[in-house]
Scaffold this motif. Sequence first.
Motif, PDB file in Angstrom:
ATOM      1  N   VAL A 201       0.824  -1.205   0.000  1.00  0.00           N
ATOM      2  CA  VAL A 201       0.000   0.000   0.000  1.00  0.00           C
ATOM      3  C   VAL A 201       0.860   1.259   0.000  1.00  0.00           C
ATOM      4  O   VAL A 201       0.564   2.236  -0.704  1.00  0.00           O
ATOM      5  CB  VAL A 201      -0.960  -0.008   1.216  1.00  0.00           C
ATOM      6  CG1 VAL A 201      -1.644   1.348   1.368  1.00  0.00           C
ATOM      7  CG2 VAL A 201      -2.011  -1.092   1.052  1.00  0.00           C
ATOM      8  N   ASP A 202       1.941   1.255   0.772  1.00  0.00           N
ATOM      9  CA  ASP A 202       2.809   2.424   0.836  1.00  0.00           C
ATOM     10  C   ASP A 202       3.405   2.736  -0.529  1.00  0.00           C
ATOM     11  O   ASP A 202       3.485   3.899  -0.937  1.00  0.00           O
ATOM     12  CB  ASP A 202       3.916   2.183   1.861  1.00  0.00           C
ATOM     13  CG  ASP A 202       4.682   3.454   2.196  1.00  0.00           C
ATOM     14  OD1 ASP A 202       4.038   4.481   2.449  1.00  0.00           O
ATOM     15  OD2 ASP A 202       5.923   3.417   2.203  1.00  0.00           O
TER      16      ASP A 202
ATOM     17  N   TYR B 152       1.296   4.290   8.330  1.00  0.00           N
ATOM     18  CA  TYR B 152       0.107   3.461   8.173  1.00  0.00           C
ATOM     19  C   TYR B 152      -1.161   4.308   8.192  1.00  0.00           C
ATOM     20  O   TYR B 152      -2.111   4.040   7.438  1.00  0.00           O
ATOM     21  CB  TYR B 152       0.048   2.403   9.273  1.00  0.00           C
ATOM     22  CG  TYR B 152       0.944   1.204   9.047  1.00  0.00           C
ATOM     23  CD1 TYR B 152       1.849   1.151   7.984  1.00  0.00           C
ATOM     24  CD2 TYR B 152       0.889   0.108   9.890  1.00  0.00           C
ATOM     25  CE1 TYR B 152       2.664   0.060   7.786  1.00  0.00           C
ATOM     26  CE2 TYR B 152       1.694  -1.001   9.696  1.00  0.00           C
ATOM     27  CZ  TYR B 152       2.586  -1.021   8.647  1.00  0.00           C
ATOM     28  OH  TYR B 152       3.386  -2.116   8.453  1.00  0.00           O
ATOM     29  N   PHE B 153      -1.191   5.324   9.054  1.00  0.00           N
ATOM     30  CA  PHE B 153      -2.371   6.200   9.108  1.00  0.00           C
ATOM     31  C   PHE B 153      -2.535   6.961   7.794  1.00  0.00           C
ATOM     32  O   PHE B 153      -3.631   7.044   7.235  1.00  0.00           O
ATOM     33  CB  PHE B 153      -2.244   7.172  10.281  1.00  0.00           C
ATOM     34  CG  PHE B 153      -3.395   8.134  10.386  1.00  0.00           C
ATOM     35  CD1 PHE B 153      -4.608   7.730  10.902  1.00  0.00           C
ATOM     36  CD2 PHE B 153      -3.258   9.446   9.934  1.00  0.00           C
ATOM     37  CE1 PHE B 153      -5.674   8.611  10.987  1.00  0.00           C
ATOM     38  CE2 PHE B 153      -4.323  10.328  10.018  1.00  0.00           C
ATOM     39  CZ  PHE B 153      -5.530   9.908  10.549  1.00  0.00           C
ATOM     40  N   ARG B 154      -1.410   7.512   7.292  1.00  0.00           N
ATOM     41  CA  ARG B 154      -1.466   8.255   6.027  1.00  0.00           C
ATOM     42  C   ARG B 154      -1.931   7.351   4.893  1.00  0.00           C
ATOM     43  O   ARG B 154      -2.810   7.717   4.098  1.00  0.00           O
ATOM     44  CB  ARG B 154      -0.067   8.804   5.708  1.00  0.00           C
ATOM     45  CG  ARG B 154       0.035   9.556   4.386  1.00  0.00           C
ATOM     46  CD  ARG B 154       1.478   9.611   3.929  1.00  0.00           C
ATOM     47  NE  ARG B 154       1.960   8.293   3.554  1.00  0.00           N
ATOM     48  CZ  ARG B 154       3.248   7.973   3.457  1.00  0.00           C
ATOM     49  NH1 ARG B 154       4.177   8.866   3.750  1.00  0.00           N
ATOM     50  NH2 ARG B 154       3.604   6.746   3.091  1.00  0.00           N
TER      51      ARG B 154
ATOM     52  N   GLY C 176      -9.143   6.102  -1.547  1.00  0.00           N
ATOM     53  CA  GLY C 176      -9.383   7.061  -2.625  1.00  0.00           C
ATOM     54  C   GLY C 176      -8.701   6.649  -3.915  1.00  0.00           C
ATOM     55  O   GLY C 176      -9.245   6.838  -5.012  1.00  0.00           O
ATOM     56  N   ILE C 177      -7.506   6.068  -3.798  1.00  0.00           N
ATOM     57  CA  ILE C 177      -6.787   5.586  -4.984  1.00  0.00           C
ATOM     58  C   ILE C 177      -7.562   4.448  -5.634  1.00  0.00           C
ATOM     59  O   ILE C 177      -7.715   4.390  -6.862  1.00  0.00           O
ATOM     60  CB  ILE C 177      -5.368   5.140  -4.590  1.00  0.00           C
ATOM     61  CG1 ILE C 177      -4.542   6.349  -4.133  1.00  0.00           C
ATOM     62  CG2 ILE C 177      -4.684   4.426  -5.752  1.00  0.00           C
ATOM     63  CD1 ILE C 177      -3.198   5.986  -3.535  1.00  0.00           C
ATOM     64  N   VAL C 178      -8.071   3.525  -4.814  1.00  0.00           N
ATOM     65  CA  VAL C 178      -8.862   2.411  -5.344  1.00  0.00           C
ATOM     66  C   VAL C 178     -10.139   2.934  -6.008  1.00  0.00           C
ATOM     67  O   VAL C 178     -10.534   2.458  -7.082  1.00  0.00           O
ATOM     68  CB  VAL C 178      -9.201   1.407  -4.222  1.00  0.00           C
ATOM     69  CG1 VAL C 178     -10.129   0.313  -4.746  1.00  0.00           C
ATOM     70  CG2 VAL C 178      -7.927   0.791  -3.649  1.00  0.00           C
TER      71      VAL C 178
END
Length: 278
Positions: A55-56, A246-248, A255-257
């Motif tokens: 994810v990062d 992780y929070f970011r 939103g990306i998905v």
Amino acid sequence: MATVETLQTEPSVEPQVHLFGCRIDALRMPGAVARAYELIAAADDCCRYVVTPNVDHVVMLGHHEGLQRAYNDAGLVLADGMPVVLASRLLGRPLPERVTGADLVPAMFDQAAEHGGLRVYLLGAGPGVAERAAANIAARWPAVEVTGTYCPPLGFEKDEVENAAILARIAESRPDVLVVGLGAPKQELWVHEHRDAIAAKLALCVGATIDFLAGHKSRAPEWMRDSGLEWLHRLSTEPRRLLGRYFRDACRFPGIVWREWKASRRRKTGQDARTADN
């Protein structure tokens, strides 16, 4: 020790999924290991390399042009994060499973004897960690020879003299595989920038894998890995370092998905319209 034999063949082409502005190889672990050994066998003057998006990485790929270039030129792209795999299924472009760098490296070591042995250089982790990893590798995988280790100093990537010294160390040790544990995006950017000068057949950009091999950091229990909760284990063991990230990422990834889903719908609508016109 015998090394992986170089064959004058090109690696096979595997199915790929295009997500989040990059391509991801749709492979399970056995296929990923086979593909990695094909890349080693097909080695040429340029070091090929493996990246493992989580994810990062996906969040960074949205704005980091250097990381985008590194991903575009990678020889193998494997989905490290379970949220990435789940998103691929939600978006109708399913990846078969999660293939982490921390699992890929030992899986490759398991097959080293079948390939005539494997020479490995460990670059990264903290002082003394790679040496402990090398000792553990020697004890567990006799067919794997760790030809060298190095913990580069902070900011080394901006020091031309230090970079030249690192490349010389690698060249002197003549590894088949360079295991790079410098953290993202530093490891991907460094390997991409120096791929023409890295004297290894394949580089694996695999984050904390050297720490895991050394026993310096612990992996999550298998049930947590299988259920996509390894991030929770990592967070509990390194809260100061990981909580903000992780929070970011948790705020941005949905939103990306969503944007990826809307773009997919627009493409499908356009295709349907063209089909109707024909």
